[in-house]
Design a protein around this motif. Structure first.
Motif, PDB file in Angstrom:
ATOM      1  N   UNK A  49      41.842  25.262  28.003  1.00 28.25           N
ATOM      2  CA  UNK A  49      41.593  24.152  28.916  1.00 28.25           C
ATOM      3  C   UNK A  49      40.823  24.695  30.112  1.00 28.25           C
ATOM      4  N   UNK A  50      39.776  23.986  30.519  1.00 27.18           N
ATOM      5  CA  UNK A  50      38.922  24.459  31.610  1.00 27.18           C
ATOM      6  C   UNK A  50      39.677  24.526  32.929  1.00 27.18           C
ATOM      7  N   UNK A  51      40.565  23.583  33.163  1.00 29.63           N
ATOM      8  CA  UNK A  51      41.301  23.566  34.428  1.00 29.63           C
ATOM      9  C   UNK A  51      42.286  24.724  34.501  1.00 29.63           C
ATOM     10  N   UNK A  52      42.934  25.030  33.372  1.00 27.22           N
ATOM     11  CA  UNK A  52      43.830  26.185  33.341  1.00 27.22           C
ATOM     12  C   UNK A  52      43.034  27.468  33.587  1.00 27.22           C
ATOM     13  N   UNK A  53      41.870  27.569  32.968  1.00 23.23           N
ATOM     14  CA  UNK A  53      41.032  28.755  33.163  1.00 23.23           C
ATOM     15  C   UNK A  53      40.658  28.921  34.626  1.00 23.23           C
ATOM     16  N   UNK A  54      40.402  27.808  35.321  1.00 30.17           N
ATOM     17  CA  UNK A  54      40.066  27.888  36.743  1.00 30.17           C
ATOM     18  C   UNK A  54      41.255  28.415  37.554  1.00 30.17           C
ATOM     19  N   UNK A  55      42.450  27.976  37.212  1.00 28.58           N
ATOM     20  CA  UNK A  55      43.637  28.482  37.904  1.00 28.58           C
ATOM     21  C   UNK A  55      43.836  29.976  37.614  1.00 28.58           C
ATOM     22  N   UNK A  56      43.558  30.385  36.393  1.00 26.06           N
ATOM     23  CA  UNK A  56      43.684  31.800  36.035  1.00 26.06           C
ATOM     24  C   UNK A  56      42.728  32.639  36.875  1.00 26.06           C
ATOM     25  N   UNK A  57      41.516  32.146  37.085  1.00 21.51           N
ATOM     26  CA  UNK A  57      40.546  32.868  37.916  1.00 21.51           C
ATOM     27  C   UNK A  57      41.085  33.030  39.336  1.00 21.51           C
ATOM     28  N   UNK A  58      41.682  31.968  39.883  1.00 18.46           N
ATOM     29  CA  UNK A  58      42.242  32.048  41.232  1.00 18.46           C
ATOM     30  C   UNK A  58      43.407  33.040  41.294  1.00 18.46           C
ATOM     31  N   UNK A  59      44.218  33.062  40.236  1.00 17.77           N
ATOM     32  CA  UNK A  59      45.330  34.021  40.195  1.00 17.77           C
ATOM     33  C   UNK A  59      44.779  35.447  40.195  1.00 17.77           C
ATOM     34  N   UNK A  60      43.746  35.692  39.393  1.00 19.32           N
ATOM     35  CA  UNK A  60      43.161  37.031  39.348  1.00 19.32           C
ATOM     36  C   UNK A  60      42.559  37.424  40.690  1.00 19.32           C
ATOM     37  N   UNK A  61      41.933  36.480  41.373  1.00 21.96           N
ATOM     38  CA  UNK A  61      41.367  36.784  42.697  1.00 21.96           C
ATOM     39  C   UNK A  61      42.473  37.175  43.668  1.00 21.96           C
ATOM     40  N   UNK A  62      43.585  36.438  43.623  1.00 26.70           N
ATOM     41  CA  UNK A  62      44.707  36.766  44.497  1.00 26.70           C
ATOM     42  C   UNK A  62      45.291  38.129  44.190  1.00 26.70           C
ATOM     43  N   UNK A  63      45.444  38.439  42.907  1.00 28.39           N
ATOM     44  CA  UNK A  63      45.993  39.747  42.523  1.00 28.39           C
ATOM     45  C   UNK A  63      45.053  40.868  42.948  1.00 28.39           C
ATOM     46  N   UNK A  64      43.758  40.649  42.832  1.00 27.85           N
ATOM     47  CA  UNK A  64      42.800  41.681  43.232  1.00 27.85           C
ATOM     48  C   UNK A  64      42.868  41.922  44.739  1.00 27.85           C
ATOM     49  N   UNK A  65      43.029  40.850  45.519  1.00 32.96           N
ATOM     50  CA  UNK A  65      43.196  41.040  46.965  1.00 32.96           C
ATOM     51  C   UNK A  65      44.452  41.859  47.248  1.00 32.96           C
TER      52      UNK A  65
END
Length: 320
Positions: free
Chosen positions: A295-311
């Protein structure tokens, strides 16, 4: 880009700022002492390092105490590269300086030979040769009690490291607050993924049913409801991320617990390395969710999670 969600989560919360047990790996501390033995100046600077490394620079009169100073620093600082500068000036002259005439003559002779080779002439300033290695030598004239001197130095080093830790604690607190905020953001996106997951299965069921309806009309194929249910169940099992979400939330709880010092004993333990391991596990679970997402919306949330983890990873690498 999805908005940053900052909902209150049900996991463990960090305690007040005063009780946080997090230190930055970078800082600087200074201390000075004066007494009957003389004056002491200590400067301690720390920078990032995966392990412990101490680079002491001490006055010649303190050379015998260098290893003890390094051991003291190791007992008070757990990770990082430590630059320890200790300067001591005795209250009375405790050494006699003399010239090594053989070394001085050797330097003089070599300079004369070099002048001859270059075809130059002129006087050689002997005073300028005094700064060359080995020309001026020192010998101890007064033997002090090393234990008395060590206690004098030890207090100065401890004071400098305490000042260093005060600075590192302030920086660590600021990073801990930022890490807590990132945990809140990540947990909010995890909740969003959990809410979207059932919709993914429903959408797949609807798409599959529409395709079957067209196939029945175009090719007169018969498909039983059991076949449809089986395909939907296979897809649901393959795209189910409930276990990954549970583990990811568990990792967040553990991260906050370590950040808060709940997993430490009576003695302060360095938390940076442990937090780094937890972040690796968070990345692993997030990657699995992303690979299962249909799902595209789930993928977008996953990207945000990865950005947060990288920070969070960048900050954790600066924690002791």
């Amino acid at each position: 880009m999805l908005p940053l969600l900052r909902k209150t989560h049900s996991g463990p919360r960090m305690s007040s700022a005063a009780t946080l047990n997090v230190l930055s790996m970078t800082g600087q501390g200074h201390a000075e002492r004066s007494g009957p033995l003389g004056t002491l100046s200590v400067e301690v600077r720390t920078v990032n390092n995966r392990g412990f490394k101490c680079s002491p620079r001490v006055s010649d009169s303190l050379a015998s105490l260098e290893s003890r100073m390094e051991s003291l620093a190791r007992s008070l600082i757990r990770r990082g590269t430590i630059h320890l500068n200790v300067a001591f000036r005795s209250a009375t002259s405790d050494c006699v300086s003399s010239l090594d005439s053989a070394v001085l003559q050797s330097y003089y002779r070599q300079l004369r030979e070099l002048q001859s080779e270059l075809g130059q002439s002129g006087p050689i300033d002997l005073a300028s040769l005094l700064v060359l290695p080995g020309v001026v030598v020192s010998s101890r004239e007064i033997r002090r009690d090393d234990e008395e001197l060590w206690e004098f130095v030890r207090v100065g080093v401890v004071d400098a490291i305490e000042n260093l830790n005060e600075m590192r604690g302030m920086e660590g607190l600021a990073m801990a607050v930022s890490l807590q905020q990132d945990c809140d953001v990540i947990r909010s996106h995890i909740e969003a993924v959990g809410a979207l997951t059932p919709r993914v299965v429903d959408n797949y069921r609807a798409r599959l049913h529409a395709k079957i309806e067209r196939a029945l009309v175009d090719h007169n194929i018969e498909v039983t409801p059991f076949d449809l249910l089986r395909e939907v169940q296979i897809f649901a099992d393959r795209s189910d991320v409930s276990e990954e979400i549970t583990r990811l939330n568990s990792h967040l709880n553990l991260f906050l617990a370590v950040l808060d010092g709940e997993n430490s004993g009576s003695e302060r333990e360095p938390s940076g390395r442990k937090l780094d391991f937890v972040i690796q596990e968070m990345f692993r679970e997030t990657n699995t969710i992303g690979s299962k997402a249909a799902d595209a919306e789930i993928s977008a949330h996953v990207v945000e999670i990865k950005c947060g983890i990288e920070r969070m990873r960048e900050l954790v690498q600066n924690l002791e």
